[in-house]
Write a protein that holds these residues in place. Structure first.
Motif, PDB file in Angstrom:
ATOM      1  N   VAL A 194     -11.603  -7.459   3.399  1.00 26.97           N
ATOM      2  CA  VAL A 194     -10.746  -8.181   2.557  1.00 26.97           C
ATOM      3  C   VAL A 194     -10.339  -7.123   1.577  1.00 26.97           C
ATOM      4  O   VAL A 194     -11.379  -6.880   0.676  1.00 26.97           O
ATOM      5  CB  VAL A 194     -10.950  -9.404   2.154  1.00 26.97           C
ATOM      6  N   HIS A 195      -9.087  -6.896   1.392  1.00 29.68           N
ATOM      7  CA  HIS A 195      -8.589  -6.066   0.175  1.00 29.68           C
ATOM      8  C   HIS A 195      -8.038  -6.807  -0.819  1.00 29.68           C
ATOM      9  O   HIS A 195      -7.183  -7.644  -0.578  1.00 29.68           O
ATOM     10  CB  HIS A 195      -7.601  -5.049   0.760  1.00 29.68           C
ATOM     11  N   VAL A 196      -8.609  -6.463  -2.093  1.00 32.15           N
ATOM     12  CA  VAL A 196      -8.127  -7.499  -3.383  1.00 32.15           C
ATOM     13  C   VAL A 196      -7.497  -6.290  -4.277  1.00 32.15           C
ATOM     14  O   VAL A 196      -8.024  -5.382  -4.571  1.00 32.15           O
ATOM     15  CB  VAL A 196      -9.380  -7.983  -3.828  1.00 32.15           C
ATOM     16  N   GLY A 197      -6.294  -6.497  -4.573  1.00 34.51           N
ATOM     17  CA  GLY A 197      -5.434  -5.714  -5.298  1.00 34.51           C
ATOM     18  C   GLY A 197      -4.304  -5.263  -4.887  1.00 34.51           C
ATOM     19  O   GLY A 197      -3.858  -5.808  -3.853  1.00 34.51           O
ATOM     20  N   PRO A 198      -3.499  -4.589  -5.530  1.00 39.97           N
ATOM     21  CA  PRO A 198      -2.104  -3.927  -5.091  1.00 39.97           C
ATOM     22  C   PRO A 198      -1.867  -3.640  -3.799  1.00 39.97           C
ATOM     23  O   PRO A 198      -2.951  -2.961  -3.083  1.00 39.97           O
ATOM     24  CB  PRO A 198      -1.717  -2.735  -6.044  1.00 39.97           C
ATOM     25  N   TYR A 199      -0.890  -3.695  -3.135  1.00 32.15           N
ATOM     26  CA  TYR A 199      -0.485  -3.401  -1.529  1.00 32.15           C
ATOM     27  C   TYR A 199      -0.794  -1.714  -1.541  1.00 32.15           C
ATOM     28  O   TYR A 199      -1.066  -1.220  -0.661  1.00 32.15           O
ATOM     29  CB  TYR A 199       0.820  -3.693  -1.319  1.00 32.15           C
ATOM     30  N   GLU A 200      -0.454  -0.932  -2.549  1.00 32.16           N
ATOM     31  CA  GLU A 200      -0.279   0.304  -2.550  1.00 32.16           C
ATOM     32  C   GLU A 200      -1.773   0.991  -2.387  1.00 32.16           C
ATOM     33  O   GLU A 200      -1.897   2.088  -1.992  1.00 32.16           O
ATOM     34  CB  GLU A 200       0.219   1.093  -3.929  1.00 32.16           C
ATOM     35  N   GLU A 201      -2.717   0.149  -2.650  1.00 33.42           N
ATOM     36  CA  GLU A 201      -4.514   0.636  -2.822  1.00 33.42           C
ATOM     37  C   GLU A 201      -4.861   0.157  -1.555  1.00 33.42           C
ATOM     38  O   GLU A 201      -5.972   0.400  -1.257  1.00 33.42           O
ATOM     39  CB  GLU A 201      -4.982  -0.083  -3.876  1.00 33.42           C
ATOM     40  N   ILE A 202      -4.208  -0.599  -0.483  1.00 30.97           N
ATOM     41  CA  ILE A 202      -4.648  -0.712   0.694  1.00 30.97           C
ATOM     42  C   ILE A 202      -5.303   0.234   1.606  1.00 30.97           C
ATOM     43  O   ILE A 202      -6.273   0.003   2.456  1.00 30.97           O
ATOM     44  CB  ILE A 202      -3.522  -1.678   1.553  1.00 30.97           C
ATOM     45  N   PRO A 203      -4.746   1.559   1.536  1.00 29.26           N
ATOM     46  CA  PRO A 203      -5.219   2.692   2.423  1.00 29.26           C
ATOM     47  C   PRO A 203      -6.770   2.725   1.942  1.00 29.26           C
ATOM     48  O   PRO A 203      -7.386   3.234   2.958  1.00 29.26           O
ATOM     49  CB  PRO A 203      -4.294   3.691   2.069  1.00 29.26           C
ATOM     50  N   LEU A 204      -7.093   2.510   0.862  1.00 33.46           N
ATOM     51  CA  LEU A 204      -8.690   2.652   0.430  1.00 33.46           C
ATOM     52  C   LEU A 204      -9.375   1.883   1.260  1.00 33.46           C
ATOM     53  O   LEU A 204     -10.469   2.144   1.979  1.00 33.46           O
ATOM     54  CB  LEU A 204      -8.915   2.310  -1.212  1.00 33.46           C
ATOM     55  N   THR A 205      -9.057   0.392   1.489  1.00 30.58           N
ATOM     56  CA  THR A 205      -9.781  -0.273   2.584  1.00 30.58           C
ATOM     57  C   THR A 205      -9.745  -0.071   3.839  1.00 30.58           C
ATOM     58  O   THR A 205     -10.501  -0.301   4.738  1.00 30.58           O
ATOM     59  CB  THR A 205      -9.061  -1.885   2.211  1.00 30.58           C
ATOM     60  N   VAL A 206      -8.352   0.447   4.244  1.00 31.99           N
ATOM     61  CA  VAL A 206      -8.464   1.121   5.596  1.00 31.99           C
ATOM     62  C   VAL A 206      -9.224   2.144   5.960  1.00 31.99           C
ATOM     63  O   VAL A 206     -10.132   2.094   7.076  1.00 31.99           O
ATOM     64  CB  VAL A 206      -6.909   1.441   5.794  1.00 31.99           C
TER      65      VAL A 206
END
Length: 252
Positions: A194-206
């Motif tokens: 689960v990523h929590v935060g702005p969509y633009e930071e989703i690559p960190l979780t990916v």
């Protein structure tokens, strides 16, 4: 030979271009000399050509592609320049997102994510598709979402689908579950975080989920799924929740 012709060296200085560049633009058919000496092959230009040459130099200094420059010179100036501006603006936005990600990594280091393996059921969905490049993913995703809004139902999440291997051009898809859907979204085992935060930071979780594959010796299979768990219209960016899922290809 006409007296108003300038040798290539003088014309290059007038237009702040190199002789090599002028020869290259001639070879491409972008800016041909007014006259070429048949015996020496030496090129000559008219002063009136300076305006086109200066336009070429200006646009190339802003990384406008040569095919676009050619279309500007052919007369479709406003539309082509607006398209070039939009591309530069999209590139700036992408770089700003990259800077924000880098700032977070510098401040906090690479984030650790709790990854679990979940088994997802197959879902019948309605999908919207949009062509994209790495720089235009946000706009392409937003366009897909807008087309699916009439199909939204309470409690049903949108699922974004993105290629595992990024190419120069690819399709972004967004789906929503629907009993009358015309596509089947496959189920199976997925590594999930689960990523929590702005969509633009989703690559960190990916990247965190992909690191889990490396740590555990499993093989990932695309596309990458992003399950949007709350509404960005009513949720502050720092509280947005997105479930990132990547199928485990070699799971038993």
């Amino acid at each position: 030979m006409s007296e108003d012709l300038l040798p290539i060296g003088r014309f290059a200085r007038l237009c702040r271009l190199s002789v090599k560049q002028l020869r290259h633009y001639d070879d491409l058919g972008l800016l041909s000399p007014a006259w070429t000496d048949p015996s020496s092959g030496y090129r000559y230009y008219r002063s009136a050509q300076a305006r086109d040459a200066l336009m070429i130099g200006l646009l190339r200094s802003m990384d406008v592609p040569l095919p676009v420059v050619a279309r500007v010179l052919s007369g479709d100036e406003r539309n082509e320049l607006k398209a070039a501006r939009d591309r530069i603006e999209a590139d700036i936005a992408r770089r700003r997102r990259g800077l924000r990600l880098l700032d977070r990594v510098l401040a906090e280091g690479l984030p650790e994510h709790e990854v679990s393996v979940v088994r997802e059921p197959a879902r019948r969905v309605v999908a919207a598709r949009e062509a994209a490049t790495p720089a235009t993913i946000p706009d392409a995703t937003a366009a897909c979402v807008s087309r699916l809004l009439p199909r939204m139902a309470p409690g049903v999440a949108l699922i974004g689908l993105f290629p595992l291997d990024m190419e120069e051009e690819f399709d972004v898809r967004v789906t929503v579950e629907a009993a009358d859907g015309d596509e089947l979204l496959p189920g199976g085992p997925f590594a999930s975080a689960v990523h929590v935060g702005p969509y633009e930071e989703i690559p960190l979780t990916v990247h965190g989920v992909l690191a889990w594959f490396g740590d555990h010796g499993h093989t990932p299979a695309g596309p990458v799924r992003e399950v949007y768990l709350n509404d960005p219209a009513t949720t502050p960016p720092e509280h947005l929740m997105t479930q990132v899922q990547i199928r485990v290809e070699d799971a038993p």
